[in-house]
Design an enzyme around this catalytic site. Structure first.
Site, short mmCIF file in Angstrom:
data_model
loop_
_atom_site.label_atom_id
_atom_site.label_comp_id
_atom_site.label_asym_id
_atom_site.label_seq_id
_atom_site.Cartn_x
_atom_site.Cartn_y
_atom_site.Cartn_z
N HIS A 1 0.82 -1.22 0.00
CA HIS A 1 0.00 0.00 0.00
C HIS A 1 0.85 1.26 0.00
O HIS A 1 0.35 2.34 -0.27
CB HIS A 1 -1.07 -0.02 1.11
CG HIS A 1 -0.61 0.30 2.49
ND1 HIS A 1 -0.33 -0.65 3.44
CD2 HIS A 1 -0.42 1.49 3.10
CE1 HIS A 1 0.03 -0.06 4.58
NE2 HIS A 1 -0.03 1.25 4.40
N ASP B 1 1.21 -7.70 2.24
CA ASP B 1 1.35 -6.26 1.99
C ASP B 1 2.81 -5.81 1.83
O ASP B 1 3.36 -5.14 2.69
CB ASP B 1 0.68 -5.50 3.16
CG ASP B 1 0.35 -4.06 2.79
OD1 ASP B 1 0.90 -3.54 1.80
OD2 ASP B 1 -0.46 -3.45 3.52
N SER C 1 4.00 2.25 8.36
CA SER C 1 3.78 1.28 7.30
C SER C 1 5.09 1.01 6.58
O SER C 1 5.77 1.95 6.18
CB SER C 1 2.77 1.82 6.30
OG SER C 1 1.49 1.55 6.75
#
Ligand code: ARG
Ligand code: GLU
Length: 708
Positions: free
Chosen positions: A85, A221, A643
């Protein structure tokens, strides 16, 4: 589950310090202060293995990726790992109908196939420095906030210029503890960054928004990039550039994780607000979040219904919905978490103890009263702005009104061109989009009006029915929904366009609505009171936080996240989200198959992945039970920006990539609860399995340093 408040408060009061177990995002340069606690928790490293300016250390392997995520070097040839992402924008940008990397994934099978990503940056911290004295030079307590700000800005300007003179480095100074301390960061900014690999969306985004913020999770991810340099120095893209050789890259451990294992996360958390008062917690959790959630409910209902209509519509709205839903879901978890913790009461209790402590200290005695007063003046303006953003600006219609209104103020050809291009695109599927957007426009505004936050709606509308009719008229009458007229306006020569725009500002109902709303919500008086209240709050918070640090001299206060490099540490650990439910700390590929549902977009399983699963072809990536682990949770304190952060074991080896938090603990930006707050990581073994077994990109595995 509601525990008696008093019991909870008693437990909180008994705590000798302010910060809880596993809470905190620590400054790498000052990690010496945490070393003993980290070693007690299980770490085998010293603070200088993590951050050192005289020798290569782990910090040389961790970078700020794309200005808002974290990445880490995993080879001596600049191979960089981050989240799917986080690489999403680049993956989308390079996808076409013929080469749909988003859907099918992308793997560069040699260096020539790696895709340049102009505009993408990777920032490595060279060193940091406490510059509080220099930044605060010539400031004093008698200055107004704006005088103080001006002096500080000038000091920072001089300081940063001098620090990087004659070098390729960039310097930034950031405030800590509300400006009680300042650190300067000397950075190296790489601009030749190339896309190397990404799994297909149904792996990299498996579970989509359904699973977002949730455990159990099975999202692969991750994405891979490579940093290039010219003679080891940052340079813009050139064919002559060669892979950057980081001072240090991370070793990767295949040993895996067990519940209770020490882990730490090293990355760039964006924003937390740990020390704010009960008013701020109440404002966020009980006032702003419910408004934002309710208004986004309206938008999501319409988009979700549209997405069910056809695959084309799903694609059209997918990324928009991802953005709207991400905040929407997080705020719900945050508010529930604050409620569960009795967060507002807890803060009040702590403020009461501060008041008792400060009673004989003139410099602190009144700070909380003043903060209450400042919040009282801020709240209404703040809420009005939330409504402006989440209701008035919810529709594409009003966003185009904003663009047109800007043209009335500054009639630039470039802006007109841009609006023209956007509008043409918009009108291309107007018939599908328009009913959705019209419903969003009217329903969100009616909601704002019903709650008393649309002062710009004419007083003559006294019920929702007549207001809706009026809004529907605006929608159909405005030039913004008349392609030919709009096209004509935007292609007029500059002068003519100006006079036509001036007329429109008096006649077009959408422009009038936008203009009225903007002039009221952002009137000079309101702007003035908004910035005055904020300046006042930041000044008072500086005093309050300094006071708390004096009140708890033995407590190691972590500074709120501010997108600077931090270390959070904790343990791999499951948790009880609710009565009679225990979440184990790791998930496996079996869970992907349990979730598989060809009819639900988020749960489609890639055929090749299924094949590997059916043959249990996990290679060296299975755990001792023969399972293929996919994700795990731990008690590390993280937030947005983390992230892509490396999750490391006691020896500083890479065991996972952070990508989310558990929903039940999303209040950790305001208050941390070790019973509920968990970060979610991709298990590095699943990541390597995908690169190796799924994609066959074994050449990438070969350049890594893998420890078994
Ligand atoms: N919740 C994660 C974060 O805040 C992931 C967001 C992207 N994924 C999604 N399904 N919308 O960034
Ligand atoms: N997905 C988030 C990210 O961008 C991390 C989740 C969180 O907020 O902790 O940064």
């Amino acid at each position: 589950m509601k525990r008696p408040i008093l019991l909870l408060l008693a437990a909180f009061m008994a705590a000798p310090t302010l910060v809880r177990a596993d809470e905190g995002m620590w400054i790498p340069m000052l990690l010496g202060r945490n070393q003993a606690a980290m070693q007690r928790a299980g770490m085998h490293l010293s603070a200088s293995d993590i951050y050192d300016v005289n020798h290569a250390s782990l910090k040389d392997a961790v970078v700020l990726f794309a200005g808002g995520c974290t990445g880490e070097f995993i080879s001596d040839e600049g191979l960089l790992l981050t989240n799917h992402h986080c690489g999403y924008g680049q993956i989308v940008k390079h996808s076409t109908v013929e080469h749909d990397y988003l859907t099918n994934g992308f793997w560069a099978m040699n260096r020539d196939q790696e895709i340049p990503c102009p505009g993408l940056t990777v920032v490595r911290l060279v060193r940091m420095e406490d510059v509080t004295t220099q930044v605060l030079a010539n400031t004093d307590d008698q200055m107004t906030e704006s005088e103080r700000e001006a002096t500080i800005s000038a000091n920072i300007e001089a300081l940063t210029q001098k620090a990087v003179e004659g070098s390729h480095y960039k310097a930034v100074v950031k405030p800590f503890y509300y400006g009680n301390q300042y650190f300067m960061y000397i950075n190296e900014v790489f601009t030749d960054v190339r896309l190397v690999g990404a799994p297909p969306s149904n792996i990299g985004k498996f579970g989509g928004d359904t699973d977002n913020w949730m455990w159990p999770r099975h999202t692969g991810d991750f994405s891979l990039f490579r940093v290039y340099a010219a003679d080891g120095l940052p340079a813009d893209f050139s064919k002559e550039n060669t892979p950057y050789r980081p001072l240090q890259h991370l070793q990767i451990s295949l040993k895996g994780i067990n519940e209770g294992d020490f882990t730490f996360v090293f990355g760039y958390p964006g924003t937390t607000r740990r020390y704010v008062t009960h008013d701020a917690v109440n404002l966020a959790a009980n006032i702003e979040n419910p408004i934002r959630i309710a208004l986004r409910d309206i938008r999501l209902a319409h988009y979700n219904a549209a997405m069910k209509q056809s695959p084309a519509q799903r694609l059209k709205y997918a990324s928009r919905v991802a953005g709207i839903a991400n905040g929407w879901k997080k705020w719900q978890g945050e508010t529930l978490g604050i409620e569960r913790l009795h967060g507002v009461e807890q803060k009040m209790q702590q403020e009461a103890s501060f008041r008792r402590w400060a009673a004989d200290k003139p410099q602190y005695r009144n700070v909380l009263d003043s903060l209450e007063a400042a919040y009282a003046t801020l709240t209404d303006v703040e809420v009005e702005r939330v409504y402006f953003n989440e209701a008035l600006l919810a529709s594409d219609f009003m966003n185009r009104a904003l663009a047109l209104w800007r043209l009335t103020r500054q009639n630039s050809d470039a802006a007109a061109q841009k609006l023209l291009a956007d509008s043409r695109q918009y009108f291309a599927d107007f018939s599908i989009h328009s009913p959705i957007d019209q419903a969003i426009f009217t329903e969100t505004l009616v909601y704002a009006w019903q709650h008393g936050y649309a002062p710009y709606i004419d007083k003559k509308y006294t019920n929702a029915q007549t207001l809706t009719t009026y809004l529907n008229t605006i929608y159909t009458k405005s030039i913004l929904n008349q392609p030919q007229k709009l096209e004509k306006l935007l292609t007029l020569p500059t002068e003519k366009r100006a006079s036509r725009l001036a007329t429109l500002l008096k006649n077009d109902p959408a422009l009038i609505l936008f203009h009225t709303a903007y002039s009221q919500v952002y009137s000079p008086e309101k702007n003035q009171s908004f910035s005055a209240a904020n300046a006042r709050i930041s000044h008072l918070m500086r005093t309050y936080v300094r006071g708390m640090m004096e009140q708890f001299p033995d407590s190691n206060f972590f500074p709120d996240a501010n997108l600077t490099l931090r270390v959070a540490y904790g343990h791999v650990q499951g948790f009880r989200p609710r009565d009679a439910v225990y979440y184990t700390p790791y998930s496996t590929i079996d869970g992907i198959m349990e979730k598989e549902n060809p009819d639900i977009y988020d749960y489609r399983v890639e055929p090749r992945l299924k094949e590997l699963y059916l043959h249990k072809d996990y290679g060296q990536y299975a755990n001792s039970k023969g399972e293929l682990p996919t994700c795990f949770i731990a008690t590390n304190h993280t937030t947005g920006g983390n992230s892509g952060s490396p999750v490391l074991n006691a020896d500083g080896q890479l065991i996972g990539i952070n990508f989310d938090r558990c929903w039940e603990g999303t209040m950790s930006d305001l208050l941390f609860d070790p019973n509920y707050c968990r970060n979610i990581s991709l298990d590095i073994r699943y990541c390597l399995f995908l690169i190796d077994k799924y994609a066959g990109a074994t050449h990438l595995i070969q350049e890594m340093t893998i420890v078994k």
